[in-house]
Enzyme design. Structure first.
Site, short mmCIF file in Angstrom:
data_model
loop_
_atom_site.label_atom_id
_atom_site.label_comp_id
_atom_site.label_asym_id
_atom_site.label_seq_id
_atom_site.Cartn_x
_atom_site.Cartn_y
_atom_site.Cartn_z
N ALA A 1 0.83 -1.21 0.00
CA ALA A 1 0.00 0.00 0.00
C ALA A 1 0.86 1.25 0.00
O ALA A 1 0.45 2.30 -0.52
CB ALA A 1 -0.93 -0.01 1.21
N GLU B 1 2.04 1.56 -4.04
CA GLU B 1 1.12 1.45 -5.17
C GLU B 1 0.11 2.60 -5.23
O GLU B 1 -0.09 3.20 -6.28
CB GLU B 1 0.38 0.10 -5.12
N SER C 1 0.14 5.60 -3.77
CA SER C 1 0.79 6.89 -4.00
C SER C 1 1.29 7.01 -5.43
O SER C 1 1.19 8.08 -6.06
CB SER C 1 1.95 7.09 -3.03
N CYS D 1 -7.09 5.35 6.22
CA CYS D 1 -5.74 4.99 5.80
C CYS D 1 -4.69 5.45 6.81
O CYS D 1 -4.60 6.63 7.15
CB CYS D 1 -5.46 5.61 4.44
N GLU E 1 4.22 13.19 -0.05
CA GLU E 1 4.74 12.87 -1.39
C GLU E 1 4.05 13.69 -2.47
O GLU E 1 4.70 14.20 -3.38
CB GLU E 1 4.56 11.36 -1.65
#
Length: 410
Positions: free
Chosen positions: A246, A249, A251, A359, A368
């Site tokens: 997670a 992928e 992001s 999340c 990011e």
């Protein structure tokens, strides 16, 4: 309240997921938005013919996210599985942290929450900036056009999560290849089992290495929990699998799809490129999360008890699907939701879910996005698509929405 029995063979029950409109790759499927407007708690049919509830309104979704009468445990009969591979995996494996209900979920989540604390993640900003600049340097020194997914948006979150977890980045080809196997809706159970077995054994070995030689990283913290008896080796490994997969992928897809959306909205691109205000960058990241909602197949739950929502009665044992895109495009919550507006206050979006299962890595994802969106357009002000929009391969068949490749030039 109403609860009309539904014939599972009734052709009037629409299939889910629903297709996006041609030429509108960023907008939610029109049939889903029509249900949102006309029948916000309705029935849909999944790949296996099973019929479940689709709950589309923002306020109903938030209420259900916090309702303990709904379960995320995929081992329970009747759960609305994404595909056959998910169903077979759930039947043969114990639930992971992602699919645990409280109190087990809360117990394990408390052990890893600190690693994603906002202050700790913010301290990584210089490192994320350096990684981004290094990847852009390499891209600018090479030939063009270039696939931005391969050159920047996939390696960057992989580098970041490797540093956070303490996983060697030189293994990225291995874990990227195995992580992506389960992200297609048409994947077979055999393929998922094989890929999961590979990555599980890999992370199990990493935990063993951290038990023998701990370092200052998250896997070492998990290993310390194993040594103290707080976590089993299996639970620590499963957490590692979840965080590694997670952590890069989702992001990676948000970065590539967001850059493409900015290229299609040059006025908003200019705001992000030219600002030095961290609040504007934070706002832009949240707006893009709202606008795109890349987890596009809906959060899924199973009712443990009878409950009422949106004028309908949901019975114990029935599945519930909540597509965040409809809530994030609800006009009385986000006015003119079809308009990308990076100055909008979109912090209430539900791209990360809501409630106890939201999340865990959202501070890292936000960081990011903030770094990459600004840096790529400031460093490459003439960046543009190297192909027509309708030739870009979108991940309509994916569990996480995005693009398989993004050819760009400058």
């Amino acid at each position: 309240m109403t609860h009309a029995p539904v014939d599972t063979q009734d052709a009037a029950v629409p299939e889910f997921p629903m297709p996006r409109a041609a030429g509108c790759p960023f907008a939610p499927p029109p049939a889903m938005m029509k249900l949102h407007a006309e029948d916000p708690v309705s029935r849909v049919r999944l790949w296996d013919g099973s019929v479940h509830w689709l709950v589309t309104r923002y306020e109903d979704q938030r209420a259900l996210y916090g309702d303990p009468r709904l379960s995320v445990d995929t081992t329970r009969p009747g759960f609305p599985y994404l595909n056959e591979a998910f169903r077979e995996t759930a039947a043969k494996n114990p639930p992971s942290f992602l699919n645990m209900d409280d109190p087990d979920h809360a117990r394990i989540r408390r052990m890893v929450t600190g690693a994603f604390a906002v202050k700790r993640i913010e301290a990584m900003r210089p490192a994320v900036q350096r990684m981004t600049d290094d990847l852009i340097d390499q891209m600018l020194a090479g030939p063009k056009p270039v696939d931005l997914v391969e050159a920047l948006t996939l390696p960057l979150p992989s580098l970041v999560i490797c540093e956070l977890l303490g996983v060697p980045y030189e293994d990225h080809d291995f874990f990227q290849a195995n992580s992506k196997v389960g992200l297609r809706r048409d994947v077979t159970a055999e393929a998922v089992r094989a890929a999961f077995g590979e990555i599980y054994q890999y992370l199990s070995g990493q935990i063993d290495a951290k038990l023998a030689d701990p370092a200052d990283d998250m896997l070492s913290e998990l290993a310390a929990r194993v040594r103290a008896g707080d976590l089993t080796h299996h639970d620590a490994t499963m957490l590692g699998v979840l965080l590694l997969g997670a952590g890069h992928e989702t992001s990676a897809n948000m970065l590539a799809l967001g850059i493409l959306a900015f290229l299609e909205h040059p006025d908003q691109l200019a705001v992000v490129r030219d600002t030095d205000d961290p609040k504007v960058l934070a706002s832009a990241a949240d707006e893009m999360l709202r606008y795109l909602t890349v987890v596009h197949n809906g959060q899924r739950r199973l009712a443990l008890e009878d409950l009422e929502i949106g004028g309908r009665s949901i019975r114990a044992g029935e599945g519930v699907i909540m597509p965040g895109a409809t809530g994030n495009w609800q006009s009385d919550v986000f006015p003119e939701p079809e308009r990308l507006d990076v100055r909008r206050d979109a912090r209430r979006h539900m791209a990360f879910g809501f409630g106890i299962h939201q999340c865990l890595g959202q501070p890292l994802a936000r960081l990011e996005l903030q770094v990459v969106y600004r840096t790529v357009f400031r460093r490459i002000p003439t960046l543009r698509r190297a192909t027509d929009l309708d030739k870009i391969p979108f991940k309509d068949d994916g569990i996480v929405y995005g693009v398989y490749e993004l050819p760009v030039t400058w």
